[in-house]
Design an enzyme around this catalytic site. Structure first.
Site, PDB file in Angstrom:
ATOM      1  N   SER A 257       0.844  -1.199   0.000  1.00  0.00           N
ATOM      2  CA  SER A 257       0.000   0.000   0.000  1.00  0.00           C
ATOM      3  C   SER A 257       0.873   1.241   0.000  1.00  0.00           C
ATOM      4  O   SER A 257       1.967   1.238   0.578  1.00  0.00           O
ATOM      5  CB  SER A 257      -0.854  -0.014   1.267  1.00  0.00           C
ATOM      6  OG  SER A 257      -1.441   1.254   1.474  1.00  0.00           O
TER       7      SER A 257
ATOM      8  N   TYR B 188      -2.046  -1.330  10.944  1.00  0.00           N
ATOM      9  CA  TYR B 188      -2.304  -1.821   9.577  1.00  0.00           C
ATOM     10  C   TYR B 188      -1.127  -1.465   8.664  1.00  0.00           C
ATOM     11  O   TYR B 188      -0.601  -2.310   7.944  1.00  0.00           O
ATOM     12  CB  TYR B 188      -3.601  -1.214   9.027  1.00  0.00           C
ATOM     13  CG  TYR B 188      -3.677  -1.247   7.524  1.00  0.00           C
ATOM     14  CD1 TYR B 188      -3.970  -2.425   6.856  1.00  0.00           C
ATOM     15  CD2 TYR B 188      -3.397  -0.102   6.763  1.00  0.00           C
ATOM     16  CE1 TYR B 188      -3.999  -2.461   5.469  1.00  0.00           C
ATOM     17  CE2 TYR B 188      -3.426  -0.130   5.386  1.00  0.00           C
ATOM     18  CZ  TYR B 188      -3.723  -1.313   4.737  1.00  0.00           C
ATOM     19  OH  TYR B 188      -3.738  -1.340   3.376  1.00  0.00           O
TER      20      TYR B 188
ATOM     21  N   LYS C 143       2.057  -3.808   6.552  1.00  0.00           N
ATOM     22  CA  LYS C 143       2.524  -3.731   5.153  1.00  0.00           C
ATOM     23  C   LYS C 143       4.034  -3.498   5.109  1.00  0.00           C
ATOM     24  O   LYS C 143       4.751  -4.123   4.315  1.00  0.00           O
ATOM     25  CB  LYS C 143       1.793  -2.614   4.400  1.00  0.00           C
ATOM     26  CG  LYS C 143       0.286  -2.818   4.258  1.00  0.00           C
ATOM     27  CD  LYS C 143      -0.071  -4.039   3.442  1.00  0.00           C
ATOM     28  CE  LYS C 143      -1.571  -4.221   3.268  1.00  0.00           C
ATOM     29  NZ  LYS C 143      -1.920  -5.537   2.690  1.00  0.00           N
TER      30      LYS C 143
HETATM   31  N1  UFG Z   1     -12.223  11.223   3.386  1.00  0.00           N
HETATM   32  C1  UFG Z   1     -13.225  12.080   3.787  1.00  0.00           C
HETATM   33  N2  UFG Z   1     -14.374  11.523   4.300  1.00  0.00           N
HETATM   34  C2  UFG Z   1     -14.556  10.183   4.405  1.00  0.00           C
HETATM   35  C3  UFG Z   1     -13.515   9.314   3.984  1.00  0.00           C
HETATM   36  C4  UFG Z   1     -12.357   9.879   3.489  1.00  0.00           C
HETATM   37  O1  UFG Z   1     -13.091  13.294   3.726  1.00  0.00           O
HETATM   38  O2  UFG Z   1     -15.619   9.762   4.885  1.00  0.00           O
HETATM   39  C5  UFG Z   1     -10.989  11.806   2.796  1.00  0.00           C
HETATM   40  C6  UFG Z   1      -9.735  11.490   3.570  1.00  0.00           C
HETATM   41  O3  UFG Z   1      -9.518  12.438   4.593  1.00  0.00           O
HETATM   42  C7  UFG Z   1      -8.687  11.524   2.459  1.00  0.00           C
HETATM   43  C8  UFG Z   1      -9.437  11.023   1.239  1.00  0.00           C
HETATM   44  O4  UFG Z   1     -10.807  11.224   1.528  1.00  0.00           O
HETATM   45  O5  UFG Z   1      -8.281  12.847   2.212  1.00  0.00           O
HETATM   46  C9  UFG Z   1      -9.206   9.558   0.957  1.00  0.00           C
HETATM   47  O6  UFG Z   1      -9.473   8.803   2.130  1.00  0.00           O
HETATM   48  P1  UFG Z   1      -9.611   7.205   2.096  1.00  0.00           P
HETATM   49  O7  UFG Z   1      -9.947   6.755   3.484  1.00  0.00           O
HETATM   50  O8  UFG Z   1     -10.515   6.795   1.005  1.00  0.00           O
HETATM   51  O9  UFG Z   1      -8.161   6.734   1.676  1.00  0.00           O
HETATM   52  P2  UFG Z   1      -6.764   6.965   2.418  1.00  0.00           P
HETATM   53  O10 UFG Z   1      -5.902   7.675   1.441  1.00  0.00           O
HETATM   54  O11 UFG Z   1      -6.882   7.529   3.762  1.00  0.00           O
HETATM   55  O12 UFG Z   1      -6.347   5.471   2.682  1.00  0.00           O
HETATM   56  C10 UFG Z   1      -6.189   4.559   1.630  1.00  0.00           C
HETATM   57  C11 UFG Z   1      -6.503   3.144   2.058  1.00  0.00           C
HETATM   58  C12 UFG Z   1      -5.535   2.658   3.061  1.00  0.00           C
HETATM   59  C13 UFG Z   1      -4.168   2.876   2.576  1.00  0.00           C
HETATM   60  C14 UFG Z   1      -3.951   4.296   2.169  1.00  0.00           C
HETATM   61  C15 UFG Z   1      -2.623   4.474   1.529  1.00  0.00           C
HETATM   62  O13 UFG Z   1      -7.786   3.069   2.627  1.00  0.00           O
HETATM   63  O14 UFG Z   1      -5.740   1.275   3.225  1.00  0.00           O
HETATM   64  O15 UFG Z   1      -4.910   4.660   1.205  1.00  0.00           O
HETATM   65  O16 UFG Z   1      -2.407   5.757   1.098  1.00  0.00           O
HETATM   66  F1  UFG Z   1      -3.298   2.551   3.539  1.00  0.00           F
END
Ligand code: UFG
Length: 337
Positions: free
Chosen positions: A124, A148, A152
């Site tokens: 990831s 988590y 990785k």
């Molecule tokens: N976000 C919101 N509201 C939500 C969910 C997410 O504003 O309800 C925002 C987050 O703050 C972030 C973006 O949307 O800016 C993406 O968030 P995600 O949770 O979809 O993805 P992340 O980048 O946080 O995490 C993902 C995977 C993880 C992995 C990570 C690696 O879920 O498993 O990418 O970069 F580790």
């Protein structure tokens, strides 16, 4: 000769199995349904018109995993199986380390016993941690902010160490950015347990009116509109990247970490607006405080994937929004109908 796919009933796993079957690979799936549903197996058969071998099994069950290798002529492994909820990993660190890290060690021990040394691993972009500056390149130092993410990082080290100790191993560590979208048919897609943690499944559940409104975690980041920027990649592009990685692993030795991303960054508001435009649906949202552990900006330098694997992402953000919605609209309860 078969390809063993651990976690093949999951979101990325199921899309990858479809690509493997469509490219005439023989497939053996191992999955314990801890975060997936048996219905997906029927959908894969329906989409491809092909069959595969399935075992309901957790990787910690070494004896039954050995039987899988005894009963099938396994040539290589694509290893997706693992817990993946960041927040849950903070509450349940022992479960996460045991399932993800010990499960992988058991798998590698069995692979070694049966002289199978080609593995494509689901890593990831989370391994780039908080301190690197995007675009992320594979040579940057790795770290994590939660259990988590550490699973990785640790598994990447284990695979690299294995390739140093025995030069017949060829592990490919695929660092996924943010997979969204679904198969064009709308028959398979992402089906999170409970309330989604990730952005796109949350948006689609608001669109289908299972959830009231999206909470956007912060609009005070140092980004063009203040919301977090990520590299969203269509799950079918990602799945195709696994076939390229498999091919590379089968023809080379040594460990390689490779980013699978588009190289484009989009903000949360960009995604909300793209979804609204692609599907003609309004997504109500409110701005709330930042989510702990989130970075401001994360996107890939995808050069290595192109040079080494000959792989590039092809789908647009619009495709991702359209297919995510098609899946959710046709399957409002996911696979649990
Ligand atoms: N976000 C919101 N509201 C939500 C969910 C997410 O504003 O309800 C925002 C987050 O703050 C972030 C973006 O949307 O800016 C993406 O968030 P995600 O949770 O979809 O993805 P992340 O980048 O946080 O995490 C993902 C995977 C993880 C992995 C990570 C690696 O879920 O498993 O990418 O970069 F580790």
């Amino acid at each position: 000769m078969s390809i063993l796919v651990t976690g093949g009933a999951g979101y990325i796993g199921s899309h990858t199995v479809v690509e493997l079957l469509n490219n005439d690979y023989e497939v053996v799936i191992v999955d314990d349904f801890s975060n997936s549903h048996p219905t997906v197996l029927d959908r894969i058969k329906e989409l491809t018109g092909k069959d595969f071998t399935f075992y309901e099994l957790n990787l910690l069950d070494k004896e039954n995993l050995q039987n899988v290798f005894l009963e099938n002529d396994i040539e290589a492994v694509i290893h997706f199986a693992g817990f993946k909820a960041v927040g849950e990993s903070v509450s349940l660190p022992l479960e996460y380390y045991h399932n993800n890290v010990t499960g992988t060690i058991v798998l590698l021990e069995v692979m070694k016993e049966f002289n199978v040394k080609n593995i494509v691993f689901s890593s990831s972009a989370t391994v780039y941690g908080m301190d690197n500056k995007a675009p992320f390149t594979e040579d940057m130092p790795t770290s994590a902010t939660n259990p988590y993410g550490y699973t990785k990082v640790v598994i990447e080290h284990i695979l690299e160490d294995l390739a140093v100790a025995d030069n017949e191993w060829s592990p490919i560590l695929l660092r996924y950015f943010n997979p969204i979208g679904a198969h064009e048919s709308g028959r398979i897609g992402e089906d999170p347990n409970d309330i989604p943690n990730n952005l796109m499944p949350y948006i689609t559940q608001v669109a289908v009116q299972k959830l009231e409104k999206l909470s956007i975690y912060g609009d005070d980041y140092d980004t063009p509109d203040g919301t977090g920027v990520r590299d969203y990649i269509h799950v079918v592009d990602l799945a195709k990247g696994h076939l390229k990685a498999l091919d590379y692993s089968l023809n080379h030795t040594g460990a390689q970490a490779v980013n699978l991303g588009t190289g484009e960054g989009y903000s949360v508001l960009d995604v909300v607006h793209a979804f609204e435009k692609a599907n003609d649906i309004k997504i109500p949202y409110e701005i709330v405080k930042r989510r702990p552990g989130d970075i401001a900006v994360g996107y890939a330098d995808p050069t290595k994937a192109k040079d080494l694997l000959g792989w590039e992402a092809k789908h647009s953000l619009e495709d991702m929004c359209r297919t995510s919605w098609k899946w959710q609209k046709n399957n409002p309860q996911g696979y649990k109908e």
